[in-house]
Every structure is written in C-alpha cells, then in structure tokens.
Scaffold this active site. Structure first.
Site, mmCIF file in Angstrom:
data_model
loop_
_atom_site.group_PDB
_atom_site.id
_atom_site.type_symbol
_atom_site.label_atom_id
_atom_site.label_comp_id
_atom_site.label_asym_id
_atom_site.label_seq_id
_atom_site.Cartn_x
_atom_site.Cartn_y
_atom_site.Cartn_z
ATOM 1 N N LYS A 81 4.091 11.420 -1.995
ATOM 2 C CA LYS A 81 4.449 10.902 -3.323
ATOM 3 C C LYS A 81 4.224 11.939 -4.413
ATOM 4 O O LYS A 81 4.746 11.799 -5.516
ATOM 5 C CB LYS A 81 3.658 9.627 -3.629
ATOM 6 C CG LYS A 81 4.076 8.416 -2.822
ATOM 7 C CD LYS A 81 3.317 7.171 -3.274
ATOM 8 C CE LYS A 81 3.734 5.928 -2.492
ATOM 9 N NZ LYS A 81 3.242 5.938 -1.105
ATOM 10 N N HIS A 133 -0.868 6.416 1.700
ATOM 11 C CA HIS A 133 -0.117 5.726 0.654
ATOM 12 C C HIS A 133 -0.209 6.542 -0.633
ATOM 13 O O HIS A 133 0.785 6.720 -1.323
ATOM 14 C CB HIS A 133 -0.673 4.322 0.470
ATOM 15 C CG HIS A 133 0.142 3.457 -0.437
ATOM 16 N ND1 HIS A 133 1.484 3.225 -0.226
ATOM 17 C CD2 HIS A 133 -0.191 2.773 -1.569
ATOM 18 C CE1 HIS A 133 1.948 2.421 -1.181
ATOM 19 N NE2 HIS A 133 0.960 2.150 -2.009
ATOM 20 N N HIS A 184 6.745 7.547 -6.561
ATOM 21 C CA HIS A 184 6.531 6.299 -5.818
ATOM 22 C C HIS A 184 7.828 5.511 -5.776
ATOM 23 O O HIS A 184 8.266 4.960 -6.789
ATOM 24 C CB HIS A 184 5.429 5.488 -6.496
ATOM 25 C CG HIS A 184 4.906 4.350 -5.665
ATOM 26 N ND1 HIS A 184 5.554 3.893 -4.532
ATOM 27 C CD2 HIS A 184 3.800 3.568 -5.800
ATOM 28 C CE1 HIS A 184 4.870 2.892 -4.020
ATOM 29 N NE2 HIS A 184 3.805 2.685 -4.767
ATOM 30 N N PHE A 197 1.364 -4.464 -3.994
ATOM 31 C CA PHE A 197 0.884 -5.541 -4.860
ATOM 32 C C PHE A 197 0.877 -6.848 -4.073
ATOM 33 O O PHE A 197 1.740 -7.097 -3.227
ATOM 34 C CB PHE A 197 1.799 -5.704 -6.073
ATOM 35 C CG PHE A 197 1.668 -4.599 -7.102
ATOM 36 C CD1 PHE A 197 0.629 -3.696 -7.073
ATOM 37 C CD2 PHE A 197 2.606 -4.485 -8.119
ATOM 38 C CE1 PHE A 197 0.518 -2.685 -8.026
ATOM 39 C CE2 PHE A 197 2.514 -3.486 -9.083
ATOM 40 C CZ PHE A 197 1.467 -2.587 -9.028
ATOM 41 N N GLU A 203 -8.402 4.181 -0.606
ATOM 42 C CA GLU A 203 -7.817 4.689 0.630
ATOM 43 C C GLU A 203 -8.635 5.846 1.193
ATOM 44 O O GLU A 203 -8.865 5.930 2.413
ATOM 45 C CB GLU A 203 -6.369 5.139 0.389
ATOM 46 C CG GLU A 203 -5.656 5.547 1.666
ATOM 47 C CD GLU A 203 -4.178 5.823 1.474
ATOM 48 O OE1 GLU A 203 -3.447 5.881 2.484
ATOM 49 O OE2 GLU A 203 -3.735 5.987 0.307
ATOM 50 N N CYS A 251 5.228 -2.682 -2.047
ATOM 51 C CA CYS A 251 5.334 -1.273 -1.653
ATOM 52 C C CYS A 251 5.039 -1.046 -0.181
ATOM 53 O O CYS A 251 5.097 0.098 0.285
ATOM 54 C CB CYS A 251 4.414 -0.428 -2.524
ATOM 55 S SG CYS A 251 4.810 -0.582 -4.281
#
Length: 423
Positions: A347, A318, A352, A411, A329, A178
């Site tokens: 998002k 993010h 996402h 990931f 975060e 991502c």
C-alpha cells in the site's frame, strides 16, 4: 520444500482431510501501479508511490489519491461497456479478461456451467450514484438514468463479469469491507473443494474515489494529511504515518484444482493452501488493540494449510499507514512469527484500494512466491518503535519463499488471511 511436503502429507490439527491446494493459473491486475501483471510488479518492486494530485476531487480538503494510470474503458472494453458500466465494474472486467488469458483458457470453448465468479467490493458504484443524485437535484427525477441501479449495485461486478466471460456457475459478491478480496478468494477455494465448479474467477475491485466518499473518509480521520506531498503520504509502519491514501483498482485470480490444472498442462504460478477468517467483535472502524481476532484468523489459515508459523517466509501485511492498524498488526506478527518473515506493505506504492486490496495483495503475494522477491515498503524511513518485525524497505529483497501469508482487515472487524505456497 520440506515444510510443504510434510504439510501435504499430514492432516490438519482438527483431524480433518489433508490440505487442499488450489492452483493459481492466471492473474489480472489493474491498479495505480499499472495495467497488467508486469507493469504492476515493476512498480511495486521500485518502491515508488503512485499517489498524485487528483483534480477530480474538486479542490476540497482531500486533493490526492491513487488512480489507475491511462485506463481508457473505450479502448479496453468498447463503447457499449464504457457507457453502461460504472468504473468499478470496468476495472474488474479488464482484470478478469487478463487473468483468463494469462491462464491460457478459451472463453469460447470452456463449459460455462462449471465456471464460477466470486468478486469482492465494498462501496459499489459511488461515482454513478453521486452523478445521478446531482442530476436529480438539478433537473428532476425524469432526468435520472434508468441505468442507475444496475450501474451502482455491488452485485453487478460479478454479474457483468459472468456475462462477459460466459461463466454460468456460482456467482457471488463478498462484502467484508477491506477484506472483501481475500474473502472472495477463500470462498472460491471452497467452491472448488466441494466440486461446485471446476474454475473460479476470484478477486475484487473498487473505484470509490468520489468527493462524498473521500470527504467521509477524511472526516473520520482515516486519510493522510500530507495533501501537498502525495508521493510521501502513504507510509506503512513508519513512525510518522498519519493515514492512508485512497485508491482504486482490481485484482483477479483464476483458480483451479491442482490436478485439473496439471491435466491441461497449465502453468501454476503458486497455490492457495489455506484461508482463515474471524471478527474482532470490538468496534465499527477501529481494530481490537489486543489483536485477538487477527491472531485467530492467522492461526485458522495456517491450520487449514497444515503449516506452522515457523514455515512462513514472507507476509504481505494489511499495512494501511494508519496509526492503529499498523501498530496492532505489527504486534500480532511479532507475537506469532517473531522477526523471521520478510514483511511488506504494498500500500506504500498503490495506496489503499479498499475492497480490492485483499485480491490485489494476494496477487502480489503469488508473484513474490513465484519469483522469490519481496517488494519494499515505500516511504518507510523510520520504523515505529512498536514495529519489531522485519519490514522490507529501500529495495526489493531476493529470498526463497515456499510459504507466505496475505493479511486483510476491514471496517466492522472483518479479518481474512490467505496462505500462499510454492507450486
């Protein structure tokens, strides 16, 4: 502009060359928020989620997603491209054409050998692969399409875009999950710095809303359980968040050296002035709760730009709407920046978009800097107690923005951060 003027005049803390600004002269956006820059900006500033029921998923445990509305590849790309390209390439191709047109460039007259393409992707043509696997099982190997491989390979997104645009320069695909889109933009900036090319088409695309992928994401606990309430399912930084809504989309930026853009009289929307990356080296799918890797990427990006945390007025987070990501975060942002930057996670509106997220959100950050507006975070009704940062909610906020950052994590522990500055 004092902070930017000082940064442009000084070298970074390692004593290397002065900051290298890259001009963003074109944007292309194909996302669940709409087709085109203006449709996207209007939707993300509205704070209304694009999530909806998705009948193509077959009525299993995952029944919602964020798809691009009204995307007709036959109309936008013609019969041949609609037939022979997987959807993740189709999205990228339309976004790339938009970006080039927005930059005022002529594909027919530019020097293609000096035009590079760097696009990110994480899962390739999963829809094509699943379709052809069913054909193999049901009808045997002789019925599998000879186009299976070129339609499903990840690298074909940059390959086909280069063919379409006549771009014969460096051609790469980044795959940092991502964070792929942000990584692509960072690498594109280095190609311009090294003079390997004069123009780079950079960004990312993803269209992996297939039943198998969605089942896998659901089994690992990444997706929201609000299957009967799609509009409220994606809720970054909210105390009641329970996972993300998977999405598709593409974001493409045209990048040029500032002096080249100015010489041809191009409109410069904003600059990419810093890039930092790191690895958590912690876990396959979970972020390191200490946030060390994220902090390292943020600091590297700011150092690359010759700026400090106090210079940053806006952060596009993010912000996935998952418990672990948002908590980690938020802690890092508070530790490094305090409560000064206006933070958002788009998002909440788009869902996402996986490998495309970093590019799409970089484009939104460019627009935020250019227009002095921070979009709200959709569905944030009650902030988590650990979220001690200024997350914009309810409505867009007008604010002068000279410096912003865009965060992307993936990931495998991939972290990528971009610094966007006013032109």
């Amino acid at each position: 502009m004092a902070a930017l003027d000082k940064a442009r005049a000084r070298t970074d803390t390692r004593g290397h060359t002065p900051r290298f600004d890259v001009a963003v002269t074109g944007l292309g956006l194909i996302t669940p928020a709409g087709i085109g820059v203006e449709a996207n900006w209007e939707r993300v500033c509205s704070g209304v989620s694009a999530a909806a029921a998705d009948p193509t998923l077959g009525g299993g445990p995952v029944r919602i997603s964020c798809r691009v509305p009204g995307f007709d590849p036959m109309e936008l790309l013609g019969r041949e491209n609609a037939w022979r390209l997987d959807r993740f390439v189709q999205l990228a191709m339309v976004a790339a054409r938009q970006a080039v047109d927005d930059a005022g460039l002529d594909r027919g007259t530019w020097d293609g050998a000096r035009v590079g393409v760097v696009l990110g992707n994480s899962l390739g043509g999963t829809g094509t692969f699943e379709q052809q696997h069913r054909r193999l099982v049901d009808h045997g190997p002789q019925r599998v399409s000879p186009l299976l491989i070129p339609m499903s390979m990840m690298n074909m997104v940059s390959g086909y875009v280069a063919i379409d645009l006549g771009a014969r320069g460096p051609n790469l695909v980044t795959a940092t999950a991502c964070a792929s889109g942000a990584t692509a933009i960072g690498i594109a900036r280095e190609l311009l710095r090294s003079h390997a090319c004069d123009i780079v088409i950079a960004g990312a695309s993803e269209s992996a809303l297939s039943p198998t992928v969605m089942a896998g994401l659901n089994q690992m606990g990444a997706l929201s359980g609000r299957q009967d309430d799609p509009l409220r399912a994606s809720r970054p930084f909210d105390a009641d968040r329970d996972g993300f809504v998977a999405a598709e989309g593409a974001g493409v930026l045209v990048l040029e050296r500032v002096e080249d853009a100015r010489a041809r009289g191009a409109r410069i929307r904003a600059n990419i002035s810093g890039y930092g990356s790191s690895a958590d080296a912690y876990h396959a799918t979970a972020p390191d709760p200490s946030g060390v890797g994220v902090s390292q990427a943020v600091n590297a990006a700011l150092d690359d730009a010759g700026l400090g945390a106090s210079d940053v007025a806006h952060i596009n987070a993010h912000g996935t709407s998952t418990k672990l990501n948002d908590e980690t975060e938020a802690k890092v942002v508070h530790r490094l920046f305090g409560e000064n930057p206006a933070v958002t996670s788009t998002k909440g509106v788009t869902g996402h978009t996986l490998g495309a997220a970093g590019a799409i959100e970089a484009a939104y950050t460019v627009l935020a800097v250019e227009r002095g507006t921070v979009p709200p975070t959709a569905n944030l009704t009650k902030a988590d107690d650990v979220v001690r940062i200024d997350v914009v909610r309810d409505r867009a906020r007008t604010r002068r923005i000279e410096v912003a950052t865009s965060n992307s994590f993936g990931f495998g522990g991939h972290n990528a951060v971009l610094v966007v500055t006013a032109a």
